[in-house]
Design an enzyme around this catalytic site. Structure first.
Site, PDB file in Angstrom:
ATOM      1  N   LYS A 101     -97.409  12.658-122.056  1.00  0.00           N
ATOM      2  CA  LYS A 101     -98.771  12.282-122.437  1.00  0.00           C
ATOM      3  C   LYS A 101     -99.216  12.983-123.725  1.00  0.00           C
ATOM      4  CE  LYS A 101    -100.786  13.468-118.782  1.00  0.00           C
ATOM      5  NZ  LYS A 101    -101.885  14.059-118.030  1.00  0.00           N
ATOM      6  N   ARG A 136     -97.614  21.113-108.849  1.00  0.00           N
ATOM      7  CA  ARG A 136     -98.430  20.272-109.742  1.00  0.00           C
ATOM      8  C   ARG A 136     -98.187  18.793-109.450  1.00  0.00           C
ATOM      9  NH1 ARG A 136     -96.672  22.226-115.472  1.00  0.00           N
ATOM     10  NH2 ARG A 136     -98.256  20.834-116.283  1.00  0.00           N
ATOM     11  N   ARG A 165     -87.523  23.616-119.878  1.00  0.00           N
ATOM     12  CA  ARG A 165     -88.236  23.960-121.109  1.00  0.00           C
ATOM     13  C   ARG A 165     -88.258  25.464-121.338  1.00  0.00           C
ATOM     14  NH1 ARG A 165     -93.780  20.679-122.060  1.00  0.00           N
ATOM     15  NH2 ARG A 165     -94.571  22.249-120.627  1.00  0.00           N
ATOM     16  N   ARG A 211    -109.565  13.192-112.806  1.00  0.00           N
ATOM     17  CA  ARG A 211    -108.387  13.489-111.992  1.00  0.00           C
ATOM     18  C   ARG A 211    -108.534  12.955-110.579  1.00  0.00           C
ATOM     19  NH1 ARG A 211    -104.828  17.220-114.425  1.00  0.00           N
ATOM     20  NH2 ARG A 211    -105.860  18.682-115.811  1.00  0.00           N
ATOM     21  N   ARG A 227     -92.436  29.264-119.420  1.00  0.00           N
ATOM     22  CA  ARG A 227     -93.845  29.374-119.022  1.00  0.00           C
ATOM     23  C   ARG A 227     -93.961  29.312-117.507  1.00  0.00           C
ATOM     24  NH1 ARG A 227     -97.688  25.130-121.757  1.00  0.00           N
ATOM     25  NH2 ARG A 227     -97.426  24.529-119.606  1.00  0.00           N
TER      26      ARG A 227
END
Ligand SMILES: [Zn+2]
Length: 222
Positions: free
Chosen positions: A16, A172, A129, A90, A161
């Site tokens: 996104k 999530r 990542r 959301r 992260r």
């Protein structure tokens, strides 16, 4: 020229953010990311920012109507041809509230752009990542640095992260399925949903979105 009032939907890691960056350039749309908006209000110590801080300092969620107020203020301040909203709504309740407030302003949503990716793909992308403190981003499989664990550009150590740790990614995703996925039906029933395959290359996704928006604008002018 007709307005483009857009929201971006999709799981974390579907791309996104990348698409938002490109769309902002193409259509010079103000990009409204609710996380940034909150931070900005608190930093500038606005009335809304102070109200939000009170909730946050007490470990509470900032109420929807406060966030919507920030969004509408920003939309009004930008004037112009529309906006690109990311991170809100959301939930279905938030979508209802936003729709009602926009109607009060005589505006309506042009489309909800859904960038899709399945869970396996999201986990693979996010958990691989790595980044350095300067924000240079790599992926252990798709875009590895020349030397493992070290940034090509500045030689500093790469790290993962917290948000990208597999257990957090799964949490999530679960939250997305439970809270946000009902929005897909919600916007589909209102004939506002447009789907894009986030598993394809970013450039292809981008072309597809642009073509879709061009068509929406044309239809609006007929
Ligand atoms: Zn770096």
């Amino acid at each position: 020229m007709s307005e483009l009032n857009l929201i971006l939907l999709g799981p974390p890691g579907a791309g996104k953010g990348t698409q938002a960056t490109r769309l902002r350039k193409d259509f010079s749309l103000p990009y409204i990311a609710t996380g940034d908006l909150l931070r900005d209000h608190r930093e500038r110590d606005t009335e809304l920012g102070q109200a939000a801080s009170e909730y946050m300092n007490n470990g509470k969620l900032v109420p929807d109507d406060l966030v919507i107020k920030m969004i509408l203020d920003r939309i009004e301040a930008e004037g112009g041809d529309g906006f690109l909203l990311d991170g809100f709504p959301r939930t279905v309740a938030q979508a209802d509230a936003l729709g009602a407030e926009m109607a009060n302003l005589g505006r309506r949503l042009t489309a909800a752009l859904l960038v899709q990716a399945d869970d396996d793909e999201v986990v693979r992308r996010l958990s691989g990542r790595r980044q350095c403190r300067q924000g240079h981003v790599y992926h252990v499989d798709f875009d590895p640095p020349k030397h493992e664990g070290v940034c090509d550009q500045d030689g500093t150590k790469l790290f993962q992260r917290d948000d990208d740790r597999p257990e957090i990614v799964l949490r999530r995703l679960a939250e997305y399925h439970e809270q946000t996925e009902p929005l897909i039906d919600y916007y589909e029933r209102r004939d506002l949903l447009r789907r894009f395959n986030g598993a394809r290359a970013p450039t292809e996704v981008h072309d597809h979105i642009r073509a879709t928006l061009a068509t929406l604008r044309l239809e609006d002018q007929l």
